[in-house]
Scaffold this motif. Structure first.
Motif, PDB file in Angstrom:
ATOM      1  N   VAL A 583       1.359   4.577   3.634  1.00 49.75           N
ATOM      2  CA  VAL A 583       0.141   5.090   3.378  1.00 49.75           C
ATOM      3  C   VAL A 583       0.132   6.469   3.571  1.00 49.75           C
ATOM      4  O   VAL A 583       0.227   6.951   4.793  1.00 49.75           O
ATOM      5  N   THR A 584      -0.390   7.385   2.240  1.00 48.63           N
ATOM      6  CA  THR A 584      -0.072   8.870   2.601  1.00 48.63           C
ATOM      7  C   THR A 584      -1.195   9.488   2.301  1.00 48.63           C
ATOM      8  O   THR A 584      -2.278   8.785   1.800  1.00 48.63           O
ATOM      9  N   GLY A 585      -1.304  10.646   2.290  1.00 45.77           N
ATOM     10  CA  GLY A 585      -2.586  11.461   2.364  1.00 45.77           C
ATOM     11  C   GLY A 585      -3.587  11.285   1.040  1.00 45.77           C
ATOM     12  O   GLY A 585      -3.167  10.851  -0.054  1.00 45.77           O
ATOM     13  N   GLU A 586      -4.906  11.366   1.594  1.00 48.11           N
ATOM     14  CA  GLU A 586      -5.979  11.028   0.437  1.00 48.11           C
ATOM     15  C   GLU A 586      -5.609  12.077  -0.797  1.00 48.11           C
ATOM     16  O   GLU A 586      -5.790  11.403  -1.964  1.00 48.11           O
ATOM     17  N   LYS A 587      -5.452  13.311  -0.315  1.00 46.67           N
ATOM     18  CA  LYS A 587      -5.123  14.161  -1.659  1.00 46.67           C
ATOM     19  C   LYS A 587      -3.790  14.760  -1.719  1.00 46.67           C
ATOM     20  O   LYS A 587      -3.118  15.172  -0.719  1.00 46.67           O
ATOM     21  N   ASN A 588      -3.039  14.374  -2.635  1.00 43.07           N
ATOM     22  CA  ASN A 588      -1.755  14.777  -2.901  1.00 43.07           C
ATOM     23  C   ASN A 588      -1.904  16.261  -3.334  1.00 43.07           C
ATOM     24  O   ASN A 588      -2.646  16.776  -4.145  1.00 43.07           O
ATOM     25  N   TRP A 589      -0.971  17.276  -2.553  1.00 42.13           N
ATOM     26  CA  TRP A 589      -1.086  18.695  -2.722  1.00 42.13           C
ATOM     27  C   TRP A 589      -0.661  19.140  -4.248  1.00 42.13           C
ATOM     28  O   TRP A 589      -1.265  20.189  -4.713  1.00 42.13           O
ATOM     29  N   LEU A 590      -0.150  18.491  -4.980  1.00 48.05           N
ATOM     30  CA  LEU A 590      -0.024  18.797  -6.503  1.00 48.05           C
ATOM     31  C   LEU A 590      -1.032  18.032  -7.361  1.00 48.05           C
ATOM     32  O   LEU A 590      -1.639  18.767  -8.185  1.00 48.05           O
ATOM     33  N   THR A 591      -1.007  16.998  -7.275  1.00 48.52           N
ATOM     34  CA  THR A 591      -1.886  16.131  -8.415  1.00 48.52           C
ATOM     35  C   THR A 591      -3.257  16.485  -7.755  1.00 48.52           C
ATOM     36  O   THR A 591      -4.242  16.204  -8.609  1.00 48.52           O
ATOM     37  N   ARG A 592      -3.671  16.534  -6.707  1.00 53.19           N
ATOM     38  CA  ARG A 592      -5.040  16.711  -6.266  1.00 53.19           C
ATOM     39  C   ARG A 592      -6.097  15.764  -6.417  1.00 53.19           C
ATOM     40  O   ARG A 592      -7.251  16.003  -6.791  1.00 53.19           O
ATOM     41  N   ARG A 593      -5.449  14.449  -6.829  1.00 60.62           N
ATOM     42  CA  ARG A 593      -6.542  13.377  -7.163  1.00 60.62           C
ATOM     43  C   ARG A 593      -6.836  12.934  -5.538  1.00 60.62           C
ATOM     44  O   ARG A 593      -6.063  12.763  -4.711  1.00 60.62           O
ATOM     45  N   SER A 594      -8.025  12.322  -5.366  1.00 59.29           N
ATOM     46  CA  SER A 594      -8.506  11.442  -4.363  1.00 59.29           C
ATOM     47  C   SER A 594      -8.372  10.290  -4.544  1.00 59.29           C
ATOM     48  O   SER A 594      -8.769   9.620  -5.667  1.00 59.29           O
ATOM     49  N   ILE A 595      -7.631   9.655  -3.834  1.00 61.11           N
ATOM     50  CA  ILE A 595      -7.231   7.972  -3.939  1.00 61.11           C
ATOM     51  C   ILE A 595      -7.963   7.367  -2.682  1.00 61.11           C
ATOM     52  O   ILE A 595      -7.634   7.818  -1.576  1.00 61.11           O
ATOM     53  N   PRO A 596      -8.616   6.237  -2.942  1.00 67.41           N
ATOM     54  CA  PRO A 596      -9.363   5.577  -2.026  1.00 67.41           C
ATOM     55  C   PRO A 596      -8.277   4.991  -0.761  1.00 67.41           C
ATOM     56  O   PRO A 596      -7.107   4.675  -1.305  1.00 67.41           O
ATOM     57  N   LEU A 597      -8.554   4.741   0.330  1.00 61.18           N
ATOM     58  CA  LEU A 597      -7.590   4.345   1.385  1.00 61.18           C
ATOM     59  C   LEU A 597      -7.220   2.837   0.961  1.00 61.18           C
ATOM     60  O   LEU A 597      -5.941   2.472   1.159  1.00 61.18           O
ATOM     61  N   ALA A 598      -8.199   1.798   0.476  1.00 57.25           N
ATOM     62  CA  ALA A 598      -7.692   0.719   0.011  1.00 57.25           C
ATOM     63  C   ALA A 598      -6.705   0.837  -0.978  1.00 57.25           C
ATOM     64  O   ALA A 598      -5.541  -0.128  -0.792  1.00 57.25           O
ATOM     65  N   PHE A 599      -6.786   1.457  -1.980  1.00 55.99           N
ATOM     66  CA  PHE A 599      -5.863   1.651  -2.970  1.00 55.99           C
ATOM     67  C   PHE A 599      -4.639   2.148  -2.522  1.00 55.99           C
ATOM     68  O   PHE A 599      -3.501   1.486  -2.771  1.00 55.99           O
ATOM     69  N   ARG A 600      -4.591   3.134  -1.510  1.00 54.69           N
ATOM     70  CA  ARG A 600      -3.342   3.529  -0.884  1.00 54.69           C
ATOM     71  C   ARG A 600      -2.565   2.625  -0.234  1.00 54.69           C
ATOM     72  O   ARG A 600      -1.386   2.476  -0.306  1.00 54.69           O
ATOM     73  N   PHE A 601      -3.428   1.840   0.563  1.00 55.24           N
ATOM     74  CA  PHE A 601      -2.860   0.685   1.364  1.00 55.24           C
ATOM     75  C   PHE A 601      -2.200  -0.285   0.477  1.00 55.24           C
ATOM     76  O   PHE A 601      -1.173  -1.024   0.819  1.00 55.24           O
ATOM     77  N   HIS A 602      -2.890  -0.789  -0.679  1.00 53.67           N
ATOM     78  CA  HIS A 602      -2.651  -2.002  -1.419  1.00 53.67           C
ATOM     79  C   HIS A 602      -1.075  -1.365  -2.100  1.00 53.67           C
ATOM     80  O   HIS A 602      -0.294  -2.363  -2.256  1.00 53.67           O
ATOM     81  N   ALA A 603      -1.083  -0.074  -2.483  1.00 54.53           N
ATOM     82  CA  ALA A 603       0.018   0.192  -3.007  1.00 54.53           C
ATOM     83  C   ALA A 603       1.161   0.130  -1.998  1.00 54.53           C
ATOM     84  O   ALA A 603       2.349  -0.215  -2.323  1.00 54.53           O
ATOM     85  N   ALA A 604       1.059   0.592  -0.891  1.00 53.05           N
ATOM     86  CA  ALA A 604       2.109   0.485   0.218  1.00 53.05           C
ATOM     87  C   ALA A 604       2.383  -0.875   0.728  1.00 53.05           C
ATOM     88  O   ALA A 604       3.555  -1.441   1.141  1.00 53.05           O
ATOM     89  N   MET A 605       1.391  -1.743   0.771  1.00 52.67           N
ATOM     90  CA  MET A 605       1.645  -3.210   1.249  1.00 52.67           C
ATOM     91  C   MET A 605       2.328  -3.793   0.311  1.00 52.67           C
ATOM     92  O   MET A 605       2.966  -4.969   0.548  1.00 52.67           O
ATOM     93  N   ALA A 606       2.805  -3.465  -0.861  1.00 54.68           N
ATOM     94  CA  ALA A 606       3.836  -4.056  -1.802  1.00 54.68           C
ATOM     95  C   ALA A 606       5.360  -4.018  -1.396  1.00 54.68           C
ATOM     96  O   ALA A 606       6.089  -4.442  -1.906  1.00 54.68           O
ATOM     97  N   GLY A 607       5.645  -3.114  -0.184  1.00 52.56           N
ATOM     98  CA  GLY A 607       6.664  -3.051   0.258  1.00 52.56           C
ATOM     99  C   GLY A 607       6.894  -3.162   1.720  1.00 52.56           C
ATOM    100  O   GLY A 607       6.155  -4.156   2.204  1.00 52.56           O
ATOM    101  N   VAL A 608       7.567  -2.294   2.506  1.00 52.94           N
ATOM    102  CA  VAL A 608       7.708  -2.538   3.928  1.00 52.94           C
ATOM    103  C   VAL A 608       6.625  -1.406   4.333  1.00 52.94           C
ATOM    104  O   VAL A 608       6.552  -0.012   4.165  1.00 52.94           O
ATOM    105  N   TRP A 753      -9.566   3.799  -9.672  1.00 49.32           N
ATOM    106  CA  TRP A 753      -8.879   3.183  -8.093  1.00 49.32           C
ATOM    107  C   TRP A 753      -9.431   2.152  -7.703  1.00 49.32           C
ATOM    108  O   TRP A 753      -9.583   2.075  -6.530  1.00 49.32           O
ATOM    109  N   SER A 754      -9.564   1.007  -8.632  1.00 52.98           N
ATOM    110  CA  SER A 754      -9.866  -0.416  -8.174  1.00 52.98           C
ATOM    111  C   SER A 754      -8.599  -0.956  -7.962  1.00 52.98           C
ATOM    112  O   SER A 754      -7.672  -0.887  -8.624  1.00 52.98           O
ATOM    113  N   SER A 755      -8.612  -1.798  -6.747  1.00 46.65           N
ATOM    114  CA  SER A 755      -7.395  -2.571  -6.461  1.00 46.65           C
ATOM    115  C   SER A 755      -8.022  -3.792  -5.541  1.00 46.65           C
ATOM    116  O   SER A 755      -8.967  -3.609  -5.036  1.00 46.65           O
TER     117      SER A 755
END
Ligand code: DGJ
Length: 763
Positions: A583-608, A753-755
C-alpha cells in the motif's frame, strides 16, 4: 508417467492431459551424416500437445534422407537437442568450437534411463567426445515438464561453447501463433504484450547481466490467437536463469515453430575443459487446453509445491508457510533512517498488525544519498550509535520480525570498499567504468570478491537477529571485463589456455552462478532467514532466483492503478504468494492521481500484503481502516497465497485496465473463495456489466458477502441498479456456483476508484 515403446523407439512423457513424445530415427546411409561404418540415430521430438489414448496414436520419429532432414519440411520430426553442425539451419541448442578448430558438432543417441518421472537421454559426438545428457522431469498432475542439459567433455581438447541452451520445444504445427510475453521497463514491469508470431526469429532476451525489467523469461503461444482466459490451447514456458537469458521463437516457412531457451548466447563463452561437466539452467514448460488461466494456475501450483518453503514464515493453517504482512521504511524515510524514527515507525506498524518490519536503504556506511556508501556494510554510527541491536530488540518486543535492506553486488566509488579494491569491479583495462545510479558492479567472477561478499553477508546475519533480507540490485552489468581473466593465475577455466577468447566472456554466467552459490550458502547457514529479490523493482524475477529467494518486489511503481496492470502481467507466470504488494502513497508523484485507501489496500491485498506508505502521516480514521483491512487480509491469506487464481473481467473490459476487473482466489476444495473487484474509472450513463465468475463448483451453493470496507453506493442508491444487477447475481445472499458462473456477479461497484472484497462460502 514416462513410458517407453521399444518397438517404435518412442518415449512418451504423459501428464493428465499433455504428452511430450520423443523418438529415435536412424540416419540413412550412404549420403547421410553418419560417420563411416556406423549407423547413428538422432533424438527427435515427434509430438508435443494433448495426450492421446494410446502410444500407437503418436507418430513415429521420421527423418528425410540426406541433408534435407534438418530443414523440417512438413511431416518430419525436428531434433530435440540439436547441436550446430552438418546441414542444420534452424535454431540450435548447442554451438561450440574445439581447440583444434572443429566447429561442426553432431549429437547422436547413446542411451537412456527412466527414474520415476525423470527421463534422461544420453547423446554424444563421437568425433569431439562431447557428451550431453538431456534431462526431462515430468510433473504429471500439473501437466508441466522441466528440462535441462548436462554436458561433459570426454574428448582430449577444450571446447569453447558459444551457445549452451537448456532445451527446445515444438508446439504442434498450426497455421499461426500468437505470442504473449511480459515486457516493460523500470516502474512498468511485466506488461502483457501480445503479437502475432511472424516468420523468422522473434527474440525475448536480457543482455543486462540480470533478468531485467525490460522482458521476463516467460512466453506463451496460442494457435491463431484464439485462446482465452479459460479456454483454448496454450504452450508456455519459463526459464530459471537470473543472468543474460534468451528465448528465441522461430517460425519457418513450413509452419514449424521452435522455441529455444537458455542462457543468452550474446557475448557468451563458457569453456568445457576435458573431464569437466557443465549444467544448463532449468526450463519449465507446459501445454494446456484450458486457456491462459489454466496455464497460470499450473505455474503457480508448481511454485507453491516445488520452490523451497520457508519455515521462517510460521504456519497459520494446513502447514503452509504464509508470507507475513510487512512494513517497509523506504517511502517514509528514504536514506534518512535513524534509531528514533525507525522505532517510531515500528510502533505505528505494530499497531496496524504488521508482522515484519523492514528497514530499507541508508543504515550503513556513509549512506546519506545514493552517491556513497554501497559496499561498506557496517552500521552507520551517527544514525545508530548503539548499533542495530536496540532497534531490532524493540521490533521483536512489538511482536514483529526484523528485516534489512542490502545491495551486496554493488559498490559506490565513494566508499571504503572501492578505495581499498578499485580492481573489484567489472571494467575493461584502460577504460573508465560507466556508473549508473552512481554505482559500479562488483566482479563476482573473482573468487576473492565472491568470498568477501559471502563472508560480509554471513557476518551481518550472524551478528544481528535478522529474519528477512531485501536483496536489491539497482543497475545493469556493463563492461564485463575482469582483471582475473587476463592474469595467469585465474581460477576459472585456467586449463583452457588454448582458447583464451572465451575467458573474458564467462563473467556473465560466472556472476549469476556466484550469486546463486552465495544465496544457497546463506540459506543453508541461516535457515530462519527469508530473502526478497528486488532489483529497482522487478528486475530480478525468474524461476532461478525463486529457487533461492522467497518472494519478490515486482515494481517500484507507487500508483495502485498502474500496479494492477503490473500485477496482472506478473500473475501470468508467477503466483500471488511470491508477489509483494505494498500500500503506497495516496498520490503518485508522476500520475498525481488520488486513490482512496481502501482501493490501494485492495490492490495490495491481492498479493503478499505490505505497507510502504509514510504511516506517520495517517490520521486515526486511516489507521483504523488500515488496521481493519490488515486483519481481514490475515484471515483471507490462506486463500490468497494458497488458492487458485482466476483473472476476471466484465465482458468487454480488460483485466488490469480501467474497466471492471477482478481477481478471484478459490480454495482447493472450492468451498471458499475471495474476490477482489476493482473499478478504477466509471463512465456516465454506463451499465457496468456483471463480472463473469469462474472456478467455483457449479453444484455448491455459496453464501456471498461483501466486506464493509471499500467504496460502492449504499443499497437503495439508484445508481447501484446500473452495477450489473440486471443480469448478475447480487453481491449478497445465497447463490449456486452454476448461477454465479453463468450469470456473473453484480458487484455493485459504481464511481471512480470503487473496489470491494467479496467472499464466497459454500453452505
Ligand atoms: C530500489 C528499490 O526497489 C526500492 O524499494 C528501494 O529499496 C531503493 N532501491 C533503495 O535504494
Amino acid at each position: 508417467m514416462v513410458r517407453y515403446d521399444s518397438e517404435r523407439r518412442l518415449w512418451a512423457l504423459e501428464g493428465k492431459k499433455c504428452a511430450l513424445v520423443l523418438g529415435l530415427a536412424d540416419l540413412s546411409e550412404p549420403g547421410g551424416e553418419s560417420p563411416a561404418g556406423s549407423r547413428e540415430s538422432l533424438l527427435l521430438t515427434v509430438w508435443y500437445g494433448s495426450r492421446l489414448p494410446s502410444l500407437q496414436d503418436y507418430p513415429v520419429a521420421a527423418l528425410d534422407p540426406g541433408w534435407a532432414s534438418f530443414s523440417s519440411p512438413e511431416g518430419l520430426s525436428p531434433e530435440t537437442y540439436p547441436a550446430w553442425g552438418g546441414a542444420r539451419y534452424g535454431e540450435c541448442a548447442l554451438k561450440g568450437e574445439t581447440a583444434g578448430g572443429i566447429r561442426d558438432l553432431r549429437l547422436y543417441y547413446r542411451d537412456f534411463r527412466v527414474r520415476g518421472e525423470v527421463l534422461e537421454i544420453d547423446l554424444e559426438d563421437p568425433l569431439t567426445g562431447l557428451a550431453v545428457t538431456a534431462e526431462f522431469e515430468l510433473f504429471v498432475e500439473l501437466d508441466l515438464i522441466r528440462t535441462r542439459s548436462r554436458l561433459t567433455n570426454r574428448g582430449p581438447q577444450a571446447i569453447r561453447l558459444e551457445r549452451f541452451f537448456s532445451g527446445l520445444l515444438y508446439p504442434r504445427r498450426d497455421e499461426a501463433y500468437r505470442l504473449t510475453s511480459l515486457q516493460g521497463h523500470w516502474a512498468g514491469e511485466t506488461r502483457v504484450r501480445r503479437q502475432e508470431l511472424g516468420c523468422g526469429l522473434t527474440v525475448l532476451e536480457s543482455r543486462r547481466g540480470f533478468t531485467s525489467q525490460h522482458a521476463n523469461p516467460f512466453f506463451a503461444l496460442d494457435p491463431r490467437g484464439e485462446s482465452r482466459e479459460e479456454s483454448g490451447e496454450v504452450w508456455f514456458g519459463a526459464l530459471a536463469w537470473s543472468g543474460n537469458w534468451k528465448v528465441s521463437l522461430e517460425r519457418d516457412a513450413f509452419g514449424m515453430v521452435r522455441v529455444a531457451a537458455g542462457m543468452n548466447d550474446f557475448d557468451f563463452g563458457e569453456t568445457a575443459v576435458p573431464g569437466e561437466c557443465l549444467e544448463s539452467p532449468w526450463f519449465l514448460f507446459g501445454y494446456t487446453d484450458g486457456g491462459f488461466g489454466a496455464m497460470s494456475r499450473a505455474l503457480h501450483a508448481w511454485q507453491r509445491e516445488f520452490l523451497p518453503r520457508k519455515k521462517v514464515y510460521g504456519t497459520t493453517g494446513a502447514g503452509a508457510p504464509w508470507r507475513p504482512v510487512l512494513y517497509n521504511s523506504w517511502e517514509a524515510t528514504a536514506f534518512g533512517v535513524n534509531e528514533a524514527d525507525q522505532m517510531r515507525l515500528a510502533e505505528q506498524a505494530a499497531r496496524l498488525g504488521v508482522e515484519l518490519f523492514v528497514m530499507d536503504d541508508g543504515w550503513f556506511g556513509a549512506r546519506n544519498s545514493d552517491r556513497a556508501g554501497l559496499g561498506d556494510w557496517q552500521v552507520n554510527s551517527g544514525k545508530f550509535p548503539r548499533g542495530l541491536g536496540p532497534l531490532i530488540a524493540r521490533v521483536r518486543e512489538l511482536g514483529m520480525r526484523f528485516g534489512l535492506w542490502v545491495e551486496p553486488e554493488m559498490v559506490n566509488p565513494d566508499s571504503e570498499l572501492y578505495r581499498a579494491h578499485p580492481d573489484w569491479v567489472y571494467r575493461f583495462p584502460g577504460r573508465k567504468p560507466t556508473e549508473m545510479r552512481n554505482q559500479l558492479v562488483l566482479n563476482l567472477a573473482m573468487s576473492e570478491v565472491e568470498a568477501w561478499l559471502l563472508e560480509t553477508m554471513d557476518r551481518l546475519l550472524t551478528e544481528n537477529d535478522i529474519s528477512f533480507v531485501k536483496w536489491d540490485l539497482n543497475r545493469s552489468i556493463a563492461e564485463p571485463g575482469t582483471a582475473a581473466d587476463f592474469s595467469a593465475g585465474s581460477d576459472r577455466g585456467a586449463s583452457a589456455d588454448s582458447v583464451p577468447s572465451a575467458l573474458g566472456r564467462s563473467v556473465w554466467t560466472a556472476h549469476t552462478r556466484a550469486l546463486w552459490r552465495i544465496a544457497d550458502t546463506l540459506r543453508e547457514r541461516h535457515p530462519g532467514v527469508a530473502f526478497q529479490s528486488c532489483s529497482g523493482g522487478g528486475g530480478r524475477v525468474d524461476m532461478g532466483i525463486l529457487e533461492r529467494f522467497d518472494q519478490v518486489w515486482p515494481s517500484d511503481n507507487r500508483d495502485a492503478l498502474d500496479r494492477l496492470g503490473i500485477q496482472e502481467g506478473f500473475s501470468l507466470a508467477y503466483g500471488a504468494h511470491l508477489m509483494e504488494a505494498w500500500v503506497t502513497g495516496e498520490k503518485n508523484w508522476l500520475t498525481r492521481r488520488s486513490i482512496p485507501l481502501a482501493f490501494r489496500f485492495h490492490a495490495a491485498m491481492a498479493g503478499v500484503l505490505g505497507i510502504g506508505e509514510d504511516i506517520g502521516k495517517w490520521d486515526e480514521g486511516e489507521f483504523a481502516e488500515a488496521a481493519a483491512l490488515t486483519a481481514r487480509y490475515k484471515e483471507l491469506r490462506p486463500l490468497i497465497q494458497g488458492g487458485d487464481l482466476y483473472r476476471l473481467s466484465s465482458r468487454g473490459d480488460t483485466p488490469g485496465g480501467e474497466g471492471l476487473s477482478g481477481r478471484l482466489y478459490v480454495s482447493e476444495d472450492k468451498r471458499r473463495a475471495v474476490l477482489f473487484a476493482y473499478l478504477p474509472r466509471d463512465r456516465q450513463a454506463h451499465h457496468v456489466s456483471a463480472l463473469a465468475l469462474a472456478g467455483l463448483d457449479p453444484s455448491l451453493t455459496y453464501r456471498v458477502t461483501r466486506d464493509p470496507q471499500g467504496s460502492f453506493p449504499a443499497p437503495g442508491n439508484p445508481w447501484a441498479d446500473f452495477a450489473g444487477s440486471a443480469a448478475g447475481c447480487g453481491a449478497g445472499g445465497e447463490w449456486s456456483g452454476a448461477a454465479l458462473m453463468a450469470r456473473g456477479l453484480a458487484t455493485g461497484l459504481r464511481g471512480d476508484w470503487s473496489s470491494a472484497v467479496i467472499e464466497f462460502t459454500a453452505l
